[in-house]
Write a protein that holds these residues in place. Structure first.
Motif, PDB file in Angstrom:
ATOM      1  N   LEU A  52       0.829  -1.198   0.000  1.00  0.00           N
ATOM      2  CA  LEU A  52       0.000   0.000   0.000  1.00  0.00           C
ATOM      3  C   LEU A  52       0.868   1.254   0.000  1.00  0.00           C
ATOM      4  CD1 LEU A  52      -2.701   1.566   0.329  1.00  0.00           C
ATOM      5  CD2 LEU A  52      -2.425   1.215   2.814  1.00  0.00           C
ATOM      6  N   TYR A  53       1.835   1.307   0.915  1.00  0.00           N
ATOM      7  CA  TYR A  53       2.673   2.503   1.021  1.00  0.00           C
ATOM      8  C   TYR A  53       3.598   2.667  -0.173  1.00  0.00           C
ATOM      9  CZ  TYR A  53       0.751   3.143   5.638  1.00  0.00           C
ATOM     10  OH  TYR A  53      -0.117   3.340   6.685  1.00  0.00           O
ATOM     11  N   GLU A  54       4.068   1.566  -0.738  1.00  0.00           N
ATOM     12  CA  GLU A  54       4.875   1.666  -1.957  1.00  0.00           C
ATOM     13  C   GLU A  54       4.045   2.256  -3.080  1.00  0.00           C
ATOM     14  OE1 GLU A  54       6.549  -2.145  -2.902  1.00  0.00           O
ATOM     15  OE2 GLU A  54       8.048  -1.996  -1.300  1.00  0.00           O
ATOM     16  N   TRP A  55       2.825   1.746  -3.268  1.00  0.00           N
ATOM     17  CA  TRP A  55       1.937   2.285  -4.307  1.00  0.00           C
ATOM     18  C   TRP A  55       1.679   3.765  -4.047  1.00  0.00           C
ATOM     19  CZ3 TRP A  55      -3.101   4.099  -3.257  1.00  0.00           C
ATOM     20  CH2 TRP A  55      -3.780   4.548  -4.382  1.00  0.00           C
ATOM     21  N   TRP A  56       1.353   4.092  -2.805  1.00  0.00           N
ATOM     22  CA  TRP A  56       1.043   5.470  -2.447  1.00  0.00           C
ATOM     23  C   TRP A  56       2.212   6.391  -2.790  1.00  0.00           C
ATOM     24  CZ3 TRP A  56      -3.228   8.024  -1.002  1.00  0.00           C
ATOM     25  CH2 TRP A  56      -3.061   9.314  -0.515  1.00  0.00           C
ATOM     26  N   ASN A  57       3.408   6.031  -2.368  1.00  0.00           N
ATOM     27  CA  ASN A  57       4.580   6.876  -2.577  1.00  0.00           C
ATOM     28  C   ASN A  57       4.947   7.008  -4.046  1.00  0.00           C
ATOM     29  OD1 ASN A  57       4.909   7.442   0.169  1.00  0.00           O
ATOM     30  ND2 ASN A  57       6.146   5.617   0.490  1.00  0.00           N
ATOM     31  N   GLU A  58       4.743   5.957  -4.820  1.00  0.00           N
ATOM     32  CA  GLU A  58       5.079   5.994  -6.241  1.00  0.00           C
ATOM     33  C   GLU A  58       4.011   6.687  -7.079  1.00  0.00           C
ATOM     34  OE1 GLU A  58       5.846   1.991  -7.492  1.00  0.00           O
ATOM     35  OE2 GLU A  58       7.497   1.763  -6.049  1.00  0.00           O
ATOM     36  N   GLU A  59       2.753   6.489  -6.739  1.00  0.00           N
ATOM     37  CA  GLU A  59       1.665   6.956  -7.595  1.00  0.00           C
ATOM     38  C   GLU A  59       0.972   8.235  -7.121  1.00  0.00           C
ATOM     39  OE1 GLU A  59       0.788   5.667 -10.567  1.00  0.00           O
ATOM     40  OE2 GLU A  59       2.352   4.148 -10.401  1.00  0.00           O
ATOM     41  N   ILE A  60       0.775   8.370  -5.839  1.00  0.00           N
ATOM     42  CA  ILE A  60       0.018   9.512  -5.316  1.00  0.00           C
ATOM     43  C   ILE A  60       0.963  10.582  -4.783  1.00  0.00           C
ATOM     44  CG2 ILE A  60      -1.798  10.275  -3.737  1.00  0.00           C
ATOM     45  CD1 ILE A  60      -2.690   8.195  -5.915  1.00  0.00           C
ATOM     46  N   ASN A  61       1.812  10.206  -3.849  1.00  0.00           N
ATOM     47  CA  ASN A  61       2.894  11.054  -3.352  1.00  0.00           C
ATOM     48  C   ASN A  61       2.464  12.487  -3.048  1.00  0.00           C
ATOM     49  OD1 ASN A  61       5.479  11.425  -2.449  1.00  0.00           O
ATOM     50  ND2 ASN A  61       6.299  11.899  -4.461  1.00  0.00           N
ATOM     51  N   GLY A  62       1.412  12.624  -2.269  1.00  0.00           N
ATOM     52  CA  GLY A  62       0.981  13.946  -1.831  1.00  0.00           C
ATOM     53  C   GLY A  62       0.176  14.744  -2.841  1.00  0.00           C
ATOM     54  N   SER A  63      -0.238  14.126  -3.932  1.00  0.00           N
ATOM     55  CA  SER A  63      -1.027  14.836  -4.939  1.00  0.00           C
ATOM     56  C   SER A  63      -2.336  15.346  -4.329  1.00  0.00           C
ATOM     57  CB  SER A  63      -1.345  13.917  -6.115  1.00  0.00           C
ATOM     58  OG  SER A  63      -2.182  14.582  -7.037  1.00  0.00           O
ATOM     59  N   THR A  64      -2.744  16.512  -4.769  1.00  0.00           N
ATOM     60  CA  THR A  64      -4.038  17.047  -4.356  1.00  0.00           C
ATOM     61  C   THR A  64      -5.035  17.024  -5.511  1.00  0.00           C
ATOM     62  OG1 THR A  64      -3.310  19.290  -4.881  1.00  0.00           O
ATOM     63  CG2 THR A  64      -3.017  18.549  -2.599  1.00  0.00           C
ATOM     64  N   ASP A  65      -4.638  16.438  -6.631  1.00  0.00           N
ATOM     65  CA  ASP A  65      -5.485  16.331  -7.816  1.00  0.00           C
ATOM     66  C   ASP A  65      -6.463  15.173  -7.627  1.00  0.00           C
ATOM     67  OD1 ASP A  65      -6.628  15.777 -10.311  1.00  0.00           O
ATOM     68  OD2 ASP A  65      -4.796  16.315 -11.402  1.00  0.00           O
ATOM     69  N   ARG A  66      -7.693  15.501  -7.278  1.00  0.00           N
ATOM     70  CA  ARG A  66      -8.699  14.474  -6.979  1.00  0.00           C
ATOM     71  C   ARG A  66      -8.964  13.537  -8.156  1.00  0.00           C
ATOM     72  NH1 ARG A  66     -13.327  15.988  -3.029  1.00  0.00           N
ATOM     73  NH2 ARG A  66     -12.125  16.845  -1.302  1.00  0.00           N
ATOM     74  N   ASP A  67      -9.004  14.065  -9.361  1.00  0.00           N
ATOM     75  CA  ASP A  67      -9.245  13.223 -10.533  1.00  0.00           C
ATOM     76  C   ASP A  67      -8.108  12.243 -10.752  1.00  0.00           C
ATOM     77  OD1 ASP A  67     -11.722  14.410 -11.113  1.00  0.00           O
ATOM     78  OD2 ASP A  67     -10.775  15.980 -12.322  1.00  0.00           O
TER      79      ASP A  67
END
Length: 88
Positions: free
Chosen positions: A42-57
């Motif tokens: 989960l955290y690997e995916w989060w850090n690679e893909e989302i990484n603090g993005s605020t773009d809801r779409d």
């Protein structure tokens, strides 16, 4: 990860405190990702893909894509298969 209080981290807000963060659909998809993956994954995916993005779409698209991948994986491995009891 030492997060735990409200507002410390988006994942904590979504998973632990159930605070709407990226919108109902995205938050629900992220909960699904958490359900079908290990914490490390989960955290690997989060850090690679989302990484603090605020773009809801963007978050919604990436969370839905990852959830779809995980559901396929669980289906192939038999996680998502319900077994029926057979009485003799």
């Amino acid at each position: 990860m030492t997060y735990g209080k409200r507002g410390d981290h988006p994942l904590t807000d979504i998973l632990l405190h159930h605070i709407e963060t990226y919108g109902p659909e995205a938050d629900e998809a992220i909960r699904g990702v958490a359900e079908y993956s290990s914490k490390r994954e989960l955290y690997e995916w989060w850090n690679e893909e989302i990484n603090g993005s605020t773009d809801r779409d963007l978050v919604l698209r990436k969370a839905n894509r990852r959830l779809h991948e995980l559901l396929q994986r669980s289906s192939y491995s038999g996680w998502g298969v319900e077994t029926k009891r057979v009485d003799n």
